[in-house]
Design an enzyme around this catalytic site. Structure first.
Site, PDB file in Angstrom:
ATOM      1  N   ASP A   1       0.825  -1.212   0.000  1.00 55.39           N
ATOM      2  CA  ASP A   1       0.000   0.000   0.000  1.00 55.39           C
ATOM      3  C   ASP A   1       0.856   1.258   0.000  1.00 55.39           C
ATOM      4  OD1 ASP A   1       0.884  -0.510   2.590  1.00 55.39           O
ATOM      5  OD2 ASP A   1      -1.078  -0.323   3.536  1.00 55.39           O
TER       6      ASP A   1
ATOM      7  N   ASP B   1       6.980   3.790   3.359  1.00 56.94           N
ATOM      8  CA  ASP B   1       7.166   4.811   4.397  1.00 56.94           C
ATOM      9  C   ASP B   1       8.654   4.827   4.773  1.00 56.94           C
ATOM     10  OD1 ASP B   1       6.188   6.720   6.274  1.00 56.94           O
ATOM     11  OD2 ASP B   1       6.050   5.198   7.816  1.00 56.94           O
TER      12      ASP B   1
ATOM     13  N   LYS C   1       5.976   7.898   0.462  1.00 51.37           N
ATOM     14  CA  LYS C   1       6.364   9.041   1.301  1.00 51.37           C
ATOM     15  C   LYS C   1       7.885   9.098   1.304  1.00 51.37           C
ATOM     16  CE  LYS C   1       2.899   8.397   4.940  1.00 51.37           C
ATOM     17  NZ  LYS C   1       2.760   8.214   6.393  1.00 51.37           N
TER      18      LYS C   1
ATOM     19  N   PHE D   1      -0.193  11.117   7.739  1.00 48.78           N
ATOM     20  CA  PHE D   1      -0.758   9.788   7.922  1.00 48.78           C
ATOM     21  C   PHE D   1      -2.059   9.698   7.140  1.00 48.78           C
ATOM     22  CE2 PHE D   1      -2.656   6.093   9.803  1.00 48.78           C
ATOM     23  CZ  PHE D   1      -1.554   5.263   9.961  1.00 48.78           C
TER      24      PHE D   1
ATOM     25  N   ARG E   1     -10.327   1.179   6.327  1.00 48.95           N
ATOM     26  CA  ARG E   1      -9.812   0.472   5.152  1.00 48.95           C
ATOM     27  C   ARG E   1     -10.763   0.439   3.966  1.00 48.95           C
ATOM     28  NH1 ARG E   1      -5.143  -2.316   6.461  1.00 48.95           N
ATOM     29  NH2 ARG E   1      -5.070  -3.397   8.446  1.00 48.95           N
TER      30      ARG E   1
HETATM   31  P1  IMP Z   1       7.476   0.998   6.325  1.00 46.33           P
HETATM   32  O1  IMP Z   1       7.994  -0.350   6.683  1.00 46.33           O
HETATM   33  O2  IMP Z   1       7.868   2.026   7.339  1.00 46.33           O
HETATM   34  O3  IMP Z   1       7.808   1.434   4.921  1.00 46.33           O
HETATM   35  O4  IMP Z   1       5.938   0.978   6.520  1.00 46.33           O
HETATM   36  C1  IMP Z   1       5.105   0.415   5.643  1.00 46.33           C
HETATM   37  C2  IMP Z   1       3.836   0.021   6.350  1.00 46.33           C
HETATM   38  O5  IMP Z   1       3.458   0.927   7.399  1.00 46.33           O
HETATM   39  C3  IMP Z   1       2.720   0.054   5.346  1.00 46.33           C
HETATM   40  O6  IMP Z   1       2.574  -1.188   4.703  1.00 46.33           O
HETATM   41  C4  IMP Z   1       1.547   0.456   6.194  1.00 46.33           C
HETATM   42  O7  IMP Z   1       0.942  -0.709   6.729  1.00 46.33           O
HETATM   43  C5  IMP Z   1       2.094   1.264   7.334  1.00 46.33           C
HETATM   44  N1  IMP Z   1       1.969   2.716   7.086  1.00 46.33           N
HETATM   45  C6  IMP Z   1       2.949   3.607   6.864  1.00 46.33           C
HETATM   46  N2  IMP Z   1       2.467   4.846   6.672  1.00 46.33           N
HETATM   47  C7  IMP Z   1       1.131   4.733   6.743  1.00 46.33           C
HETATM   48  C8  IMP Z   1       0.037   5.684   6.603  1.00 46.33           C
HETATM   49  O8  IMP Z   1       0.190   6.896   6.371  1.00 46.33           O
HETATM   50  N3  IMP Z   1      -1.214   5.172   6.758  1.00 46.33           N
HETATM   51  C9  IMP Z   1      -1.464   3.853   7.004  1.00 46.33           C
HETATM   52  N4  IMP Z   1      -0.478   2.947   7.138  1.00 46.33           N
HETATM   53  C10 IMP Z   1       0.800   3.382   7.006  1.00 46.33           C
HETATM   54 MG    MG Z   2       0.665  -2.573   5.687  1.00 46.82          MG
END
Ligand code: IMP
Ligand code: MG
Length: 173
Positions: free
Chosen positions: A97, A100, A128, A149, A162
Site C-alpha cells: 500500500d 514509508d 512518502k 498519515f 480500510r
Molecule cells: P514501512 O515499513 O515504514 O515502509 O511501513 C510500511 C507500512 O506501514 C505500510 O505497509 C503500512 O501498513 C504502514 N503505514 C505507513 N504509513 C502509513 C500511513 O500513512 N497510513 C497507514 N499505514 C501506514
Molecule cells: Mg501494511
C-alpha cells in the site's frame, strides 16, 4: 482522538485514472506472479490486477512476520501465504500500500530473493519519500505524497477506515 480530513486527499476518480495508466506501465513487464502484502494493499492489488488482466498472471496475498529468534533477525522476515505458488524462476511483482520508512518492502524483497525468482519488481500505491530510513525505492509508484498519515482505499488506522474508496488524511483533534 483522530478525525478524517474535510475532503479526500486523493479522490476515487483520481485513483481510478492513475490506476489505468499504471496498469499500462505494468503490462509491459509480463509478470508471472503478483505478491500482495496484506492487509493494506488488498484493494489496490485487486483493482490493478484486473486492469492488467493477463490470464497467466497469478496472485498471492502474503504476510511478513519477523523471526522470533533474535539470532535470526538480520532484517529477514518469514513469508506466509504463498500457498502452492512456487516463485522460483518467476518474474515477481511485489505490491504494497505505502512505502514509508522502507523497512517492510526492503525485508520482503530480501526474503523473497532467497526463493530464487527470475526477477523482483516493486509497486506501491503511495510513496512518502521524505520518511525513508533504509535504501529502498519502488519501481512503480501510484502517487507521491507528503509526510502525512493517510487512510482509506485499504490503508488503516487501528484497522479502521480500510473500506473507504478514497484516500484521506487523518488529523488529530
Ligand atoms: P514501512 O515499513 O515504514 O515502509 O511501513 C510500511 C507500512 O506501514 C505500510 O505497509 C503500512 O501498513 C504502514 N503505514 C505507513 N504509513 C502509513 C500511513 O500513512 N497510513 C497507514 N499505514 C501506514
Ligand atoms: Mg501494511
Amino acid at each position: 482522538m483522530y478525525k478524517l480530513s474535510k475532503a479526500p486527499l486523493i479522490s476515487a476518480q483520481q485513483i481510478d485514472t492513475r490506476l489505468e495508466s499504471l496498469a499500462q506501465e505494468l503490462k509491459a513487464f509480463d509478470f508471472d506472479v503478483i505478491l500482495s502484502a496484506l492487509t493494506g494493499s488488498y484493494m489496490f492489488s485487486a483493482d490493478i490486477s484486473r486492469r492488467i488482466a493477463n490470464p497467466k498472471l497469478q496472485i498471492a496475498f502474503i504476510k511478513a512476520s519477523s523471526y522470533g529468534d533474535s539470532t535470526e533477525s538480520n532484517g529477514k522476515v518469514k513469508i506466509s501465504g504463498l500457498g502452492d505458488i512456487d516463485i522460483k524462476d518467476k518474474r515477481i511483482l511485489v505490491i504494497d500500500d505505502i512505502l514509508d520508512t522502507g523497512n517492510t518492502m526492503k525485508s520482503l524483497v530480501e526474503s523473497l530473493a532467497e526463493l530464487g525468482p527470475a526477477s523482483i519488481k516493486t509497486c506501491v500505491l503511495l510513496n512518502k519519500e521524505s520518511r525513508r530510513v533504509v535504501d529502498c525505492h519502488a519501481d512503480f509508484v501510484g502517487f507521491e505524497i507528503e509526510n502525512k498519515f493517510v487512510v482509506g482505499y485499504g490503508l488503516d488506522y487501528a484497522n479502521d477506515y480500510r473500506t473507504l474508496p478514497e484516500i484521506w488524511t487523518l488529523e488529530e483533534v
